[in-house]
Design a protein around this motif. Sequence first.
Motif, mmCIF file in Angstrom:
data_model
loop_
_atom_site.group_PDB
_atom_site.id
_atom_site.type_symbol
_atom_site.label_atom_id
_atom_site.label_comp_id
_atom_site.label_asym_id
_atom_site.label_seq_id
_atom_site.Cartn_x
_atom_site.Cartn_y
_atom_site.Cartn_z
ATOM 1 N N VAL A 1 0.808 -1.226 0.000
ATOM 2 C CA VAL A 1 0.000 0.000 0.000
ATOM 3 C C VAL A 1 0.842 1.278 0.000
ATOM 4 O O VAL A 1 0.357 2.340 -0.375
ATOM 5 C CB VAL A 1 -0.958 0.047 1.226
ATOM 6 N N MET B 1 3.244 4.460 1.668
ATOM 7 C CA MET B 1 3.022 5.388 2.789
ATOM 8 C C MET B 1 2.853 6.818 2.316
ATOM 9 O O MET B 1 3.497 7.247 1.364
ATOM 10 C CB MET B 1 4.250 5.394 3.700
ATOM 11 N N GLY C 1 -0.792 -3.762 15.650
ATOM 12 C CA GLY C 1 0.533 -3.137 15.646
ATOM 13 C C GLY C 1 0.894 -2.598 17.012
ATOM 14 O O GLY C 1 0.020 -2.201 17.781
ATOM 15 N N LEU D 1 9.679 -0.532 13.859
ATOM 16 C CA LEU D 1 10.691 0.261 13.175
ATOM 17 C C LEU D 1 11.556 1.068 14.131
ATOM 18 O O LEU D 1 12.712 1.350 13.821
ATOM 19 C CB LEU D 1 10.026 1.178 12.147
HETATM 20 P P1 ADP Z 1 3.808 -1.574 13.613
HETATM 21 O O1 ADP Z 1 4.217 -2.526 12.525
HETATM 22 O O2 ADP Z 1 3.556 -2.259 14.918
HETATM 23 O O3 ADP Z 1 2.711 -0.660 13.239
HETATM 24 P P2 ADP Z 1 6.294 -0.275 12.989
HETATM 25 O O4 ADP Z 1 7.139 0.673 13.777
HETATM 26 O O5 ADP Z 1 6.949 -1.485 12.469
HETATM 27 O O6 ADP Z 1 5.066 -0.628 13.901
HETATM 28 O O7 ADP Z 1 5.665 0.504 11.768
HETATM 29 C C1 ADP Z 1 5.056 1.781 11.938
HETATM 30 C C2 ADP Z 1 4.139 2.122 10.784
HETATM 31 O O8 ADP Z 1 4.909 2.327 9.596
HETATM 32 C C3 ADP Z 1 3.164 1.039 10.401
HETATM 33 O O9 ADP Z 1 2.025 1.046 11.209
HETATM 34 C C4 ADP Z 1 2.843 1.424 8.932
HETATM 35 O O10 ADP Z 1 1.927 2.479 8.881
HETATM 36 C C5 ADP Z 1 4.161 1.978 8.446
HETATM 37 N N1 ADP Z 1 4.924 0.977 7.662
HETATM 38 C C6 ADP Z 1 6.008 0.302 8.045
HETATM 39 N N2 ADP Z 1 6.476 -0.519 7.071
HETATM 40 C C7 ADP Z 1 5.643 -0.347 6.027
HETATM 41 C C8 ADP Z 1 5.586 -0.900 4.683
HETATM 42 N N3 ADP Z 1 6.467 -1.815 4.270
HETATM 43 N N4 ADP Z 1 4.587 -0.466 3.887
HETATM 44 C C9 ADP Z 1 3.688 0.455 4.302
HETATM 45 N N5 ADP Z 1 3.713 1.014 5.530
HETATM 46 C C10 ADP Z 1 4.655 0.622 6.391
#
Ligand code: ADP
Length: 388
Positions: free
Chosen positions: A185, A187, A208, A213
């Motif tokens: 999708v 960001m 989540g 991250l």
């Molecule tokens: P979580 O996965 O628990 O939500 P993260 O810190 O891993 O926490 O990710 C934070 C946010 O970053 C996610 O909720 C999502 O909105 C966005 N995100 C991370 N990786 C991706 C990706 N590969 N594609 C789209 N959005 C992403």
Amino acid sequence: ERKRMEEQFLQAQKMEAVGRLAGGVAHDFNNLLTVINGYSELLLGSLPPGAPARADLEEIFNAGKRAASLTRQLLAFSRKQVTQPASIDLNVLVSSLRKMLERLVGEDVKIAFAPGADLDLVMADPGQIEQVIVNLVVNARDAMPRGGKIAIETGNALLDEAYAALHPDMNPGAHVRLTVADAGVGMTDEVKAHLFEPFFTTKEKGKGTGLGLSTVHGIVKHAGGAIEVESEVGRGTRFRIYIPRAGSGGQVVAPVPPVRNSKGTETILVAEDQETVRRLAKVVLEAAGYRVLMAADGTEALRLAESHEGPIHLLLTDMVMRSMSGAELAKLVRREHPETRVLFISGYAERGLEEIGAAAAFLQKPFTLEGLRGKVREVLDAPMGGLS
Ligand code: ADP
């Protein structure tokens, strides 16, 4: 420019405060989880296969394991996790994770791995780099609810001065690049701006944690590396992780095969100030055949070491104790008993103990019973020289 600096500073302060909180909480949590998970595992082992209480106990045990992985995330992003850096080949690491990753993403998502040729080694904690890969892959999967392909790639990357000047958190020099890309999708700029903040998540409640991250960020920073994100709404996302190439001369560690025979008859001195954890260690080690001496702190452990006539083959000690640290205790015990090997256990790292080096043996709390037995056997069987 000043406004931007101010914001950066506030953000850094916020991360620092959350990190400190997380480290403090995780220390106690890891002791509690050692007890919850350890005793559930003991009970599970003593129940016959069809016992009615088994399913309930398994629920407790699984919840405990999930809680343990959460505290691990907290510690990694707050950089309070004990690290054991080693030279690692990312191609080997990714290949060995592959089966687990495939199970993790499910049937509708395919993982394609393109290993770079003649890949340089990096110096990092293998367990932490695994955490990085798992977090990125889980996010990529979540970004493709209807399935798709996740591309993992590695390669050598030489970052020049000009590049580093454009990217303030990158240093020029030889790096190894790890790429995880999805066609999900994507960001928005708004999401991109908060991506690495702890507890920032766009996923629904219960799905989540927002720690994935921020954990990745903490680990990569600790390894001296940097992260680059490219993302477009509706098209997908590409994370590039850069880790500095390891200096020459480092020893390459292959994943250690699990010890099969984890029993023994040696004498083990256990120094641990949490009574419940200490008792668990005693029960488990005695059941495996060892003779166990127990001490509630460093002073008591020293007294025991002085009065004990025979050899003490292993000192199993908490790193953080009230009266003296595990490292101090180890030094003093070995004056009396030069034959003693040392295995440190801890729930998190105090200042100055974050890195204990690859030569010292270390077990992270909460440990599994097999983890404890296996590590004890491994340390007892290792050549003496490497463990000073
Ligand atoms: P979580 O996965 O628990 O939500 P993260 O810190 O891993 O926490 O990710 C934070 C946010 O970053 C996610 O909720 C999502 O909105 C966005 N995100 C991370 N990786 C991706 C990706 N590969 N594609 C789209 N959005 C992403």
